[in-house]
Design a protein around this motif. Structure first.
Motif, PDB file in Angstrom:
ATOM      1  N   ILE A  97       0.855  -1.193   0.000  1.00 40.77           N
ATOM      2  CA  ILE A  97       0.000   0.000   0.000  1.00 40.77           C
ATOM      3  C   ILE A  97       0.890   1.241   0.000  1.00 40.77           C
ATOM      4  N   VAL A  98       0.544   2.215  -0.832  1.00 37.65           N
ATOM      5  CA  VAL A  98       1.332   3.436  -0.904  1.00 37.65           C
ATOM      6  C   VAL A  98       0.405   4.638  -0.816  1.00 37.65           C
ATOM      7  N   GLY A  99       0.910   5.714  -0.241  1.00 38.93           N
ATOM      8  CA  GLY A  99       0.111   6.930  -0.145  1.00 38.93           C
ATOM      9  C   GLY A  99       0.878   8.015   0.576  1.00 38.93           C
ATOM     10  N   PRO A 100       0.418   9.262   0.479  1.00 37.43           N
ATOM     11  CA  PRO A 100       1.063  10.359   1.201  1.00 37.43           C
ATOM     12  C   PRO A 100       1.097  10.071   2.704  1.00 37.43           C
ATOM     13  N   PRO A 101       2.177  10.403   3.380  1.00 33.45           N
ATOM     14  CA  PRO A 101       2.281  10.137   4.826  1.00 33.45           C
ATOM     15  C   PRO A 101       1.104  10.680   5.623  1.00 33.45           C
ATOM     16  N   SER A 102       0.611  11.861   5.247  1.00 27.22           N
ATOM     17  CA  SER A 102      -0.496  12.454   5.996  1.00 27.22           C
ATOM     18  C   SER A 102      -1.739  11.584   5.966  1.00 27.22           C
ATOM     19  N   LEU A 103      -1.871  10.756   4.933  1.00 24.48           N
ATOM     20  CA  LEU A 103      -3.031   9.869   4.823  1.00 24.48           C
ATOM     21  C   LEU A 103      -2.779   8.521   5.489  1.00 24.48           C
ATOM     22  N   VAL A 104      -1.710   7.811   5.047  1.00 24.16           N
ATOM     23  CA  VAL A 104      -1.502   6.446   5.543  1.00 24.16           C
ATOM     24  C   VAL A 104      -1.068   6.419   7.002  1.00 24.16           C
ATOM     25  N   VAL A 138       1.960   2.919  -8.097  1.00 31.35           N
ATOM     26  CA  VAL A 138       0.733   2.175  -8.405  1.00 31.35           C
ATOM     27  C   VAL A 138       0.668   1.862  -9.894  1.00 31.35           C
ATOM     28  N   ALA A 139       0.953   2.844 -10.735  1.00 26.49           N
ATOM     29  CA  ALA A 139       0.873   2.643 -12.187  1.00 26.49           C
ATOM     30  C   ALA A 139       1.829   1.564 -12.670  1.00 26.49           C
ATOM     31  N   THR A 140       3.008   1.471 -12.038  1.00 26.62           N
ATOM     32  CA  THR A 140       4.000   0.462 -12.437  1.00 26.62           C
ATOM     33  C   THR A 140       3.867  -0.825 -11.632  1.00 26.62           C
ATOM     34  N   LYS A 141       2.861  -0.898 -10.800  1.00 25.33           N
ATOM     35  CA  LYS A 141       2.530  -2.083  -9.985  1.00 25.33           C
ATOM     36  C   LYS A 141       3.616  -2.425  -8.959  1.00 25.33           C
ATOM     37  N   GLU A 142       4.389  -1.420  -8.550  1.00 21.57           N
ATOM     38  CA  GLU A 142       5.284  -1.620  -7.409  1.00 21.57           C
ATOM     39  C   GLU A 142       4.472  -1.750  -6.121  1.00 21.57           C
ATOM     40  N   ALA A 143       3.276  -1.208  -6.141  1.00 16.21           N
ATOM     41  CA  ALA A 143       2.330  -1.359  -5.037  1.00 16.21           C
ATOM     42  C   ALA A 143       0.993  -1.791  -5.632  1.00 16.21           C
ATOM     43  N   GLU A 144       0.278  -2.655  -4.912  1.00 10.96           N
ATOM     44  CA  GLU A 144      -1.016  -3.121  -5.427  1.00 10.96           C
ATOM     45  C   GLU A 144      -2.072  -2.014  -5.425  1.00 10.96           C
ATOM     46  N   CYS A 145      -1.946  -1.095  -4.476  1.00  2.91           N
ATOM     47  CA  CYS A 145      -2.954  -0.038  -4.369  1.00  2.91           C
ATOM     48  C   CYS A 145      -2.364   1.149  -3.627  1.00  2.91           C
TER      49      CYS A 145
END
Length: 300
Positions: A97-104, A138-145
């Motif tokens: 899972i990937v996302g901006p620190p403020s979110l995750v 996400v676009a390169t599928k390094e993370a599933e979502c």
């Protein structure tokens, strides 16, 4: 030589029970069907597997030699079936899972934790990244979502809206405006404000509303994160104008959250690679996020 799986199962059970009828009961088929499977296997391997002695099936020496490998092969297939079941039931695997620190690390942390609590054998790998890196991973599928704020202008990304949030005013404890449910530029005239830095879309939208009202905002502090804006609001520096979804994480500071008008909406999305279908675990995580965030917002 291509051996029939059902015939191998019939052979194993007949060998174990010494009876074609007993093997048939365990397989859920008729005794003649077991006999046909054994005959088929004998034809495939080119030698007899059983002979009759006093009405009972007895394995030939060749069958005994073959039996160990058959047992190993079928046990391995059972392991494959068990693994497939576990994957299907989300009892094994990894979710990146990937996302901006403020979110995750903020509003979505309890949502992610709740999913892991539901699936204790599942492993998650969290990548706190900036918005551009989030989209690329996400676009390169390094993370599933991943999670990101809309709009997202990237051809390799599929976006599912998760949260639509108001813009809010975060007031210091005991602030004179705390009795207002809604605050507009008119109520905020000459009030010290804490806002996000220049060049960001929320700041541009807020400045536009003050300009429409003919009011110059009294900016006391600029910062780059909702968390720091709320922290300074709690210290009495001013009223922070931020998005409500993020601000709710900082309500414990004793601040008061009030709706800002005119309405400025913030949309957050669950993102996946558009070039590939979602894995079962990703679909389940998306469903969990939708449900958890819907319940969370309803509780507000």
């Amino acid at each position: 030589m291509k051996l029939n799986l059902r015939a191998l199962e019939a052979f194993r059970l007949t060998l174990a029970t010494g009876s074609g009828s007993a093997a048939a009961r365990q397989l859920g088929i008729s005794q003649p069907a077991v006999s046909r499977l054994i005959t088929r296997l004998q034809n495939d391997v080119g030698f007899d597997l059983f002979y009759r002695e006093r009405g009972r099936l007895v394995a030939t020496p060749e069958a005994l030699i073959l039996s160990n490998e058959v047992e190993t092969a079928l046990a391995r297939l059972d392991q494959v079936a068990s693994l497939a079941r576990n994957i299907g039931q989300l009892d094994i695997g990894e979710l990146r899972i990937v996302g901006p620190p403020s979110l995750v690390e903020g509003a979505l942390a309890p949502v992610i934790a709740g999913f892991l609590n539901k699936h204790p054998k599942l492993k998650a790998v969290i990548h706190p990244r900036d918005v551009d890196t989030t989209k690329e991973m996400v676009a390169t599928k390094e993370a599933e979502c991943g999670f990101a704020k809309l709009p997202i202008n990237h051809p390799g990304i599929r976006a599912e809206v998760l949260v639509v949030s108001e813009t809010a005013c975060v007031l210091p404890p005991g602030h004179p405006l705390m009795d207002h449910d809604i605050l507009t530029p008119a109520e905020l005239r000459n009030v010290p404000l804490i806002v996000l830095g220049q060049g960001r879309w929320p700041r541009t939208a807020i400045d536009a509303q003050f300009q429409k009202a003919g009011i110059a905002p009294h900016v006391r502090l600029e910062t780059q994160s909702v968390g720091s804006a709320c922290a300074f609001a709690a210290q009495g520096v001013g009223v922070a104008i931020v998005n409500e979804f993020m601000a709710r994480d900082h309500a414990w500071r004793g601040v008061h959250i009030r709706t800002f008008r005119p309405q400025i909406l913030h949309k957050y999305a669950f993102i996946t690679a558009s070039a590939a279908p979602m894995a079962k675990v990703t679909e389940a995580f998306l469903a969990h996020c939708r449900n958890a965030l819907k319940m969370d917002l309803a509780a507000e």
